[in-house]
Design a protein around this motif. Structure first.
Motif, PDB file in Angstrom:
ATOM      1  N   VAL A  84      12.204  17.411   5.784  1.00 36.67           N
ATOM      2  CA  VAL A  84      11.902  16.990   7.359  1.00 36.67           C
ATOM      3  C   VAL A  84      13.494  17.162   8.210  1.00 36.67           C
ATOM      4  N   ALA A  85      14.518  16.850   7.524  1.00 30.13           N
ATOM      5  CA  ALA A  85      15.858  16.832   8.015  1.00 30.13           C
ATOM      6  C   ALA A  85      16.356  18.428   8.226  1.00 30.13           C
ATOM      7  N   ARG A  86      15.981  19.193   7.590  1.00 33.67           N
ATOM      8  CA  ARG A  86      16.208  20.542   7.597  1.00 33.67           C
ATOM      9  C   ARG A  86      15.150  21.293   7.153  1.00 33.67           C
ATOM     10  N   PRO A  87      14.039  21.593   8.275  1.00 33.65           N
ATOM     11  CA  PRO A  87      12.898  22.163   7.957  1.00 33.65           C
ATOM     12  C   PRO A  87      13.186  23.997   7.829  1.00 33.65           C
ATOM     13  N   LEU A  88      12.688  24.656   6.867  1.00 30.12           N
ATOM     14  CA  LEU A  88      12.877  25.957   6.765  1.00 30.12           C
ATOM     15  C   LEU A  88      11.613  26.849   7.218  1.00 30.12           C
ATOM     16  N   ALA A  89      11.785  28.008   7.811  1.00 30.57           N
ATOM     17  CA  ALA A  89      10.560  29.111   8.274  1.00 30.57           C
ATOM     18  C   ALA A  89       9.453  28.987   7.136  1.00 30.57           C
ATOM     19  N   GLY A  90       9.852  29.167   5.997  1.00 27.53           N
ATOM     20  CA  GLY A  90       8.848  29.374   4.861  1.00 27.53           C
ATOM     21  C   GLY A  90       8.233  28.100   4.337  1.00 27.53           C
ATOM     22  N   GLY A  91       8.560  26.982   4.965  1.00 27.51           N
ATOM     23  CA  GLY A  91       7.862  25.517   4.543  1.00 27.51           C
ATOM     24  C   GLY A  91       7.566  24.953   6.029  1.00 27.51           C
ATOM     25  N   ALA A  92       7.361  25.551   7.074  1.00 27.05           N
ATOM     26  CA  ALA A  92       7.340  24.988   8.248  1.00 27.05           C
ATOM     27  C   ALA A  92       6.210  24.011   8.455  1.00 27.05           C
ATOM     28  N   ASN A  93       4.960  24.544   7.734  1.00 27.57           N
ATOM     29  CA  ASN A  93       3.691  23.826   7.599  1.00 27.57           C
ATOM     30  C   ASN A  93       3.964  22.354   6.868  1.00 27.57           C
ATOM     31  N   TYR A  94       4.543  22.761   5.804  1.00 28.16           N
ATOM     32  CA  TYR A  94       4.856  21.166   4.915  1.00 28.16           C
ATOM     33  C   TYR A  94       5.857  20.293   5.756  1.00 28.16           C
ATOM     34  N   ALA A  95       7.061  20.851   6.381  1.00 27.71           N
ATOM     35  CA  ALA A  95       7.836  20.077   7.215  1.00 27.71           C
ATOM     36  C   ALA A  95       7.150  19.191   8.393  1.00 27.71           C
ATOM     37  N   ALA A  96       6.204  20.353   8.835  1.00 24.24           N
ATOM     38  CA  ALA A  96       5.492  19.337   9.981  1.00 24.24           C
ATOM     39  C   ALA A  96       4.804  18.303   9.670  1.00 24.24           C
TER      40      ALA A  96
ATOM     41  N   VAL B 103       0.853  -1.269  -0.084  1.00 22.43           N
ATOM     42  CA  VAL B 103      -0.130   0.071   0.174  1.00 22.43           C
ATOM     43  C   VAL B 103       0.834   1.284  -0.133  1.00 22.43           C
ATOM     44  N   ILE B 104       0.689   2.122  -0.831  1.00 19.27           N
ATOM     45  CA  ILE B 104       1.414   3.317  -1.007  1.00 19.27           C
ATOM     46  C   ILE B 104       0.609   4.695  -1.293  1.00 19.27           C
ATOM     47  N   PRO B 105       0.315   5.243  -0.196  1.00 17.97           N
ATOM     48  CA  PRO B 105      -0.296   6.440  -0.135  1.00 17.97           C
ATOM     49  C   PRO B 105       0.527   7.551  -1.035  1.00 17.97           C
ATOM     50  N   LEU B 106      -0.072   8.197  -2.016  1.00 17.97           N
ATOM     51  CA  LEU B 106       0.333   9.351  -2.618  1.00 17.97           C
ATOM     52  C   LEU B 106      -0.032  10.576  -2.759  1.00 17.97           C
ATOM     53  N   VAL B 107      -0.992  10.699  -1.560  1.00 22.47           N
ATOM     54  CA  VAL B 107      -1.617  12.114  -1.668  1.00 22.47           C
ATOM     55  C   VAL B 107      -0.389  13.168  -1.297  1.00 22.47           C
ATOM     56  N   GLY B 108      -0.372  14.056  -1.918  1.00 23.78           N
ATOM     57  CA  GLY B 108       0.649  15.210  -1.871  1.00 23.78           C
ATOM     58  C   GLY B 108       0.442  16.669  -1.926  1.00 23.78           C
ATOM     59  N   GLY B 109       1.417  17.410  -2.326  1.00 21.40           N
ATOM     60  CA  GLY B 109       1.147  18.891  -2.678  1.00 21.40           C
ATOM     61  C   GLY B 109       1.911  19.902  -1.613  1.00 21.40           C
ATOM     62  N   TRP B 110       2.227  20.958  -2.120  1.00 24.34           N
ATOM     63  CA  TRP B 110       3.147  21.888  -1.592  1.00 24.34           C
ATOM     64  C   TRP B 110       2.385  23.057  -1.420  1.00 24.34           C
ATOM     65  N   ARG B 111       2.352  23.824  -0.344  1.00 22.31           N
ATOM     66  CA  ARG B 111       1.822  25.059  -0.204  1.00 22.31           C
ATOM     67  C   ARG B 111       2.619  25.956   1.023  1.00 22.31           C
ATOM     68  N   GLY B 112       2.929  27.052   0.743  1.00 24.20           N
ATOM     69  CA  GLY B 112       3.983  27.657   1.750  1.00 24.20           C
ATOM     70  C   GLY B 112       4.504  28.962   1.281  1.00 24.20           C
ATOM     71  N   GLY B 113       5.762  29.340   1.770  1.00 22.94           N
ATOM     72  CA  GLY B 113       6.456  30.670   1.587  1.00 22.94           C
ATOM     73  C   GLY B 113       5.933  31.625   2.583  1.00 22.94           C
ATOM     74  N   GLY B 114       6.582  32.851   2.473  1.00 26.71           N
ATOM     75  CA  GLY B 114       6.267  34.018   3.081  1.00 26.71           C
ATOM     76  C   GLY B 114       6.811  34.079   4.810  1.00 26.71           C
ATOM     77  N   GLY B 115       7.826  32.959   4.876  1.00 29.90           N
ATOM     78  CA  GLY B 115       8.554  32.880   6.207  1.00 29.90           C
ATOM     79  C   GLY B 115       7.569  32.464   7.305  1.00 29.90           C
ATOM     80  N   LEU B 116       7.688  32.429   8.581  1.00 29.10           N
ATOM     81  CA  LEU B 116       7.028  31.777   9.649  1.00 29.10           C
ATOM     82  C   LEU B 116       5.794  32.537   9.692  1.00 29.10           C
ATOM     83  N   ALA B 117       5.745  34.025   9.387  1.00 29.38           N
ATOM     84  CA  ALA B 117       4.354  34.483   9.359  1.00 29.38           C
ATOM     85  C   ALA B 117       3.461  34.283   8.465  1.00 29.38           C
ATOM     86  N   GLY B 118       3.925  33.704   7.297  1.00 26.59           N
ATOM     87  CA  GLY B 118       3.173  33.265   6.007  1.00 26.59           C
ATOM     88  C   GLY B 118       2.747  31.951   6.102  1.00 26.59           C
ATOM     89  N   GLN B 119       2.836  30.997   7.447  1.00 27.03           N
ATOM     90  CA  GLN B 119       2.339  30.014   7.531  1.00 27.03           C
ATOM     91  C   GLN B 119       0.958  29.827   8.013  1.00 27.03           C
TER      92      GLN B 119
END
Length: 219
Positions: free
Chosen positions: A140-152, A82-98
């Motif tokens: 996941v290994a190096r989360p950035l402020a602009g992608g904090a939602n995604y990395a989390a 079984v391989i779940p493939l639901v994905g997508g990316w949204r982010g940017g704007g630094g921490l305030a933009g999350q």
């Protein structure tokens, strides 16, 4: 990718949940070409048509819904992966933009990991070579402020997949049988559909004991 039946994969039944993406199509084609029976799910019959044309059995079902995945598991019988493939990316704007809206839009990736692993738990543990694999990110290994939602969300998905791995190991140990089912994490920086397909085909190159609870970087 050229079709060539592979004895490791011939006859295996593989569920690709939330497969209506370029990556899903690449994986479905590779698995079908290697001789596997692919069951591909998505919420749109129209978007599933290309997967059907690629040889997959298609099912309209929501990969984030435990009820729908459980119903699919009950109808599907034996399943080897079984391989779940639901994905997508949204982010940017630094921490305030999350934003909360972006976070909510990313949550289906985690929800699909939870729903599919729970719904198919018994079927995968019953397989002689069961595989559960999720697609994660090097963020996941190096989360950035602009992608904090995604990395989390990806970190939470990895934690869940590792808990799945522990469950497989515990069940085998308590039953006094060799570990036959593995849960793995596949990390990508920028997802290459063909690289993902190749790595998924290789999941049967090694024993479950050598794969379970492992993280692999996609080249």
């Amino acid at each position: 990718m050229a079709e060539q039946t592979d004895s490791r994969l011939s006859g295996r039944r593989v569920v690709l949940a939330g497969a209506t993406s370029t990556a899903g199509l690449a994986v479905a084609r590779a698995l079908h070409g290697a001789g596997a029976h692919v069951i591909a799910t998505g919420r749109s019959a129209d978007r599933l048509q290309e997967l059907a044309d690629a040889g997959a059995e298609v099912v309209v079902a929501d990969a984030t819904s435990l009820a729908e995945m459980t119903a699919l598991a009950s109808r599907s019988g034996a399943v080897d992966a079984v391989i779940p493939l639901v994905g997508g990316w949204r982010g940017g704007g630094g921490l305030a933009g999350q934003s909360d809206e972006d976070f909510a839009a990313l949550l289906p990736a985690l929800e699909s990991v939870r729903a599919t692993s729970r719904a198919f738990d018994a079927a995968l543990r019953a397989s002689e070579a069961g595989r559960f694999a999720i697609v994660s990110s090097t963020a996941v290994a190096r989360p950035l402020a602009g992608g904090a939602n995604y990395a989390a969300v990806k970190a939470a998905s990895e934690a869940w997949a590792r808990a799945v791995a522990q469950g497989y190991a515990k069940a085998a140990r308590e039953a006094g049988v060799p570990l036959r089912t593995a849960s793995v994490v596949l990390r990508a920086k920028a997802l290459d559909p063909q690289a993902l397909a190749t790595r998924i085909l290789s999941l049967w190159d090694a024993d479950a004991a050598d794969l379970n609870d492992r993280v692999f970087d996609l080249e």
